[in-house]
Design an enzyme around this catalytic site. Structure first.
Site, PDB file in Angstrom:
ATOM      1  N   HIS A 109      -5.240   6.233  -5.821  1.00  0.00           N
ATOM      2  CA  HIS A 109      -5.824   6.640  -4.543  1.00  0.00           C
ATOM      3  C   HIS A 109      -6.125   8.131  -4.668  1.00  0.00           C
ATOM      4  CE1 HIS A 109      -3.767   3.165  -2.087  1.00  0.00           C
ATOM      5  NE2 HIS A 109      -4.522   2.739  -3.091  1.00  0.00           N
ATOM      6  N   ASN A 111       0.838  -1.197   0.000  1.00  0.00           N
ATOM      7  CA  ASN A 111       0.000   0.000   0.000  1.00  0.00           C
ATOM      8  C   ASN A 111       0.875   1.251   0.000  1.00  0.00           C
ATOM      9  OD1 ASN A 111      -2.659   1.554   0.685  1.00  0.00           O
ATOM     10  ND2 ASN A 111      -1.158   2.239   2.206  1.00  0.00           N
ATOM     11  N   GLU A 112       0.840   2.006  -1.097  1.00  0.00           N
ATOM     12  CA  GLU A 112       1.389   3.366  -1.224  1.00  0.00           C
ATOM     13  C   GLU A 112       2.908   3.463  -1.053  1.00  0.00           C
ATOM     14  OE1 GLU A 112      -0.888   6.028   1.256  1.00  0.00           O
ATOM     15  OE2 GLU A 112      -2.694   5.806   0.017  1.00  0.00           O
ATOM     16  N   ASP A 113       3.632   2.368  -1.176  1.00  0.00           N
ATOM     17  CA  ASP A 113       5.088   2.468  -1.045  1.00  0.00           C
ATOM     18  C   ASP A 113       5.727   3.150  -2.247  1.00  0.00           C
ATOM     19  OD1 ASP A 113       4.695   1.217   1.313  1.00  0.00           O
ATOM     20  OD2 ASP A 113       5.881  -0.561   0.883  1.00  0.00           O
TER      21      ASP A 113
END
Length: 852
Positions: free
Chosen positions: A506, A433-435
């Site tokens: 996102h 997630n979002e790295d």
């Protein structure tokens, strides 16, 4: 117990203590295992409830201590000289040293890896001699920081929390998040079992492929055994009581057995709303000669699952195709449902997931800062037809890649993919997630187009690319061939993670980022929106639960701010309320306005982005997943259902926009927040219907133009009869431009639409002038009454009324809530749990009731 196999839960008879306390009387009782130390300290009255007031701070010391758990057990009677004994630890949180009868049998540092230890040579043969089992749990805070210090070659970056969490393979949210507390747990968080056997089935799985025309399914059934004591395996595939395939095969010298199979015209598993959730039972029986040693069964399903990423006029598509049907994913993100995970019951997991179906949602994304959920979670998704997007457990950070870490990550990934691969509901794995947003923010090395050498990635400033683009996809392909894998969420093939033309995005420029008005969401979509959201207060029952002093229950109290973990939450939520609504100082009124802001955000997003589903070969948006479905404690957050499973109005907004047939109406919105606010002179508006039905439907559409001031229609309604609603797509009904300088549109109006099928209104949508704060909403003439014979509430209004919200609490159930009502359209809402037939408290957006 099956044949010569037995499994005994070691769930009672445990004690625990602070590991530094040597006094014999320091041992305290443990109610049951699984557990974590916070729960046992609570049970023994040694800490206050961390979910109340400021108590979270008062228990911070717990995670800085070392704790030891102890129990005893007798050695089961031996079946034969070949009998083996194993201790199984389904989850140890997190840095654990396990001793049996004084000797170390295991050292574990990964919360997500189940451990199995053969103790045959350690336990005494005399059943009267008790075994002593002890587990020492080191402080995760201290150990995580020590690991970070021991590998200074890496640049540690961790958003939301401290970098110490990157030194532990442990649920990231335990370190706190912008919706959750800092409660860093330790303990045997999943079951501990003692198993006795001669040989056992260590793994049973099925590799299968459904033919492109869905007419057949073929594949291989696999088994791996543990002790090499067996020589024959029997496989069966059962459709209820009917055996549709069976095979007897030899177990080879490596303990492996397999059988090829083919089924003609298999019954397939479909997502909810697209067909049945058909499953078969896969049974494996392990024999030594004629003696049954062990039996394992799993429910399995057959389906074709494809992630469609094709070039088109909008960029590159991103949507799911299940059994040759394009499926629009309307759903939610899932965070762990508890700060103290052992407190979650199977029943509560089922209740959470049943809400998805009630809310017309068909996909849930398990976020990478949590855990791989227990079997009951995925089993329920299989049963209900909920598609699962499973992140691997990395979130909002730049993770290290030293050799021992990579070994642990690979073991973790393989172990959990093996546990989960029989579930038809799982249709995609994502690496994190979002790295990649961390990579972009800190300008870490990432040359996607030209650098294709995984070994070079390990030497870069973004070494975790090796995990996401080499290690994890390799594991998925080897353990679960053909299942879609996506390197990250969000990710777009080397493009910027905010690129709306490719991959998933996102969308956080509402709330975070540039804080765009939520009315702009229609133009802020992407190929698949896997996160977006808006905060909203829970109902008063939940607010009351986290206050220990009623004097603190006001908007700007320390305890209220402490409860909301989102950065700048006062400014952000306050801005959205201020921009859109007339402000009331009353606490309940502010709570209501926050709920309206959240539900309005859901309405603008879901109805607009679902419209972008379009038609085959032109799927501009493939799905929407709200951040977030749930909470891990009683709080103020982006959740659309709170910790107590009490639904916020936003839940119902999603449900209305995600119906199998949903009408939508919207007009162009004119920006007013940057200065020079003035009313628009014209607006274009559109009416459409979105459908997930697989056949065309004949319907009637009504469009009304209603004066907000008088409640009267300013022109006769438009009636569109016998409209053919396109299958699995959107159908445009009407496009019109209104001139507000000319009668009858000089008065503010709502545009009210209904969709009628077979003489029943099945969907409504109402468009209001924006912002709502400019409207005169006095004297709406709302009437609410309880219909005992129908177990329902009837709502009528003399004038268009916005945001009627009934106060919810445990035990109450509403068919709909947070709704708008217009004159002439009586709303009858089913309700359960009303005591004495009294209508619960309710409110709406008005100017004449100061107490609301």
């Amino acid at each position: 117990m099956t044949g010569l196999f037995s499994s005994q839960l070691l769930d009672h008879g445990w004690t625990f203590k602070d590991a530094s306390d040597d006094k014999p009387e320091s041992w305290l009782p443990v109610s049951k295992v699984p557990t974590v130390v916070h729960l046992d300290l609570l049970d023994n009255g040694l800490i206050p409830d961390p979910f109340v007031g400021l108590n979270e701070q008062k228990v911070e010391w717990v995670s800085d201590r070392y704790w030891v758990y102890r129990t005893t057990f007798a050695t089961p009677s031996s079946y034969s000289p070949e009998t083996r004994y194993s201790l199984v630890f389904e989850g140890l949180d997190t840095f654990a040293t396990v001793r049996l009868n004084g000797g170390v049998i295991l050292q574990s540092d990964n919360m997500f890896i189940p451990q199995r230890i053969d103790i045959t040579d350690v336990v005494p043969s005399d059943p009267n001699e008790l075994n002593v089992l002890e587990i020492v749990f080191d402080s995760p805070i201290r150990r995580g920081r020590e690991v970070v210090k021991s590998h200074p070659e890496h640049r540690y970056i961790a958003h939301q929390t401290e970098v110490g969490r990157l030194g532990a393979r442990k649920a990231a949210y335990h370190w706190g998040w912008d919706w959750g507390p800092i409660l860093v747990t330790s303990g045997p968080w999943r079951p501990v079992r003692l198993e006795t056997y001669v040989d056992r089935i260590d793994d049973l799985w099925m590799q299968s492929m459904v033919a492109k025309d869905l007419s057949s399914c073929s594949g291989t059934l696999h088994v791996r055994t543990e002790s090499r004591g067996a020589n024959r395996m029997r496989f069966e595939l059962r459709d209820q009581e009917t055996v549709v395939f069976e095979a007897n095969v030899d177990v080879d010298a490596d303990g492996k057995a397999e059988a090829k199979f083919k089924l003609d015209n298999p019954a397939l598993w479909y997502p909810h709303g697209y067909g049945e959730q058909k499953r078969y039972e896969l049974v494996a029986e392990l024999f030594k000669e004629k003696t049954l040693l062990h039996e394992v069964s799993k429910k399995v399903g057959f389906r074709r699952a494809e992630l469609v990423q094709e070039k088109d006029e909008h960029g590159q598509s991103f949507y799911f195709r299940i059994n040759n049907i394009d499926v629009f994913c309307s759903g939610s993100n899932w965070i762990p449902g508890e700060s103290f995970l052992p407190r979650l019951t199977d029943e509560k997991y089922r209740d959470w997931l049943k809400l998805m179906i009630e809310g017309n949602q068909n996909m849930i994304r398990i976020w990478g800062g949590g855990v791989f959920e227990p079997e009951i979670f995925y089993e329920t998704c299989d049963e209900l037809g909920i598609l699962v997007w499973q992140d691997f457990l990395f979130a909002c950070a730049s993770y290290p890649t030293y050799p021992e870490y990579l070994e642990s990550v690979e073991e973790e990934a393989r172990a959990n993919v093996r546990l989960l691969r029989h579930h038809p509901s799982i249709v995609i794995y994502a690496g994190n997630n979002e790295d990649y947003q961390i990579q972009q923010t800190y300008n870490l090395t990432y040359d996607y187009d030209t650098d294709k050498d995984p070994n070079s990635w390990l030497k870069s400033s973004f070494p975790a690319r090796y995990i996401y683009e080499y290690l994890l996809p390799k594991v998925v392909e080897e353990e679960c061939p053909g299942l879609p894998y996506h390197p990250s969420s969000p990710w777009g093939g080397g493009k910027h993670t905010t690129d709306p033309t490719i991959g998933d995005i996102h969308q956080w420029d509402v709330w975070h980022g540039t804080m765009q008005p939520y009315q702009n969401l229609a133009s802020m979509g992407g190929r698949f929106v896997s996160e977006f959201g808006m905060e909203g207060y829970p109902h008063m029952h939940t607010v009351d639960a986290f206050f220990d002093d009623p004097e603190d229950k006001y908007l700007q109290s320390l305890k209220m701010d402490f409860r909301n973990k989102a950065r700048d939450h006062e400014r952000r939520l306050g801005s959205y309320i201020l921009q859109n609504f007339k402000i009331r100082q009353n606490f309940k009124a502010y709570l209501h306005l926050s709920q309206l802001a959240q539900s309005e955000t859901m309405t603008f997003a879901y109805r607009s982005w679902r419209r972008d589903w379009g038609q085959a070969k032109n799927r501009r948006c493939g799905g929407i997943l709200v951040w977030q479905l749930n909470d891990c404690w009683p709080t103020i957050s982006w959740a659309v259902v709170d910790y107590f499973l009490i639904k916020k109005p936003a839940f119902y907004a999603i449900a209305r926009a995600s119906q199998p047939l949903a009408i939508g109406v919207s007009r162009t919105y004119h920006e007013w927040v940057s200065g020079h606010a003035r009313p628009p002179t014209t607006s274009r508006f559109d009416v459409w219907v979105a459908s997930s039905k697989l056949e065309t439907v004949s319907a009637t559409v009504q469009v009304r133009y209603i004066s907000i001031a008088t409640g009267e229609d300013v022109i006769p309604p438009y009636i569109f009869s016998n409209v053919e609603i396109n299958s699995n797509g959107t159908t445009d009904i009407l496009t019109e431009t209104l001139d507000y300088t000319k009668p009858p549109y000089t008065t503010p109006i709502v545009i009210s639409t209904t969709l009628t099928v077979k003489n029943s209104i099945i969907s409504r949508d109402i468009d209001w002038p924006q912002p709502l704060k400019y409207l005169n909403l006095k004297y709406r003439g709302v009437n609410v009454e309880y219909l005992a014979d129908k177990s329902a509430i009837r709502v009528t209004a003399a004038k268009p009324t916005k945001g009627i919200v009934f106060e919810e609490k445990p035990g109450l159930w509403f068919e709909d809530n947070g709704l708008d009502v217009v004159p002439g359209d009586e709303r009858v809402i089913a309700v359960r749990g009303l005591e004495g037939g009294e209508v619960p408290q309710w409110t709406y957006l008005d100017d004449d009731r100061e107490d609301r």
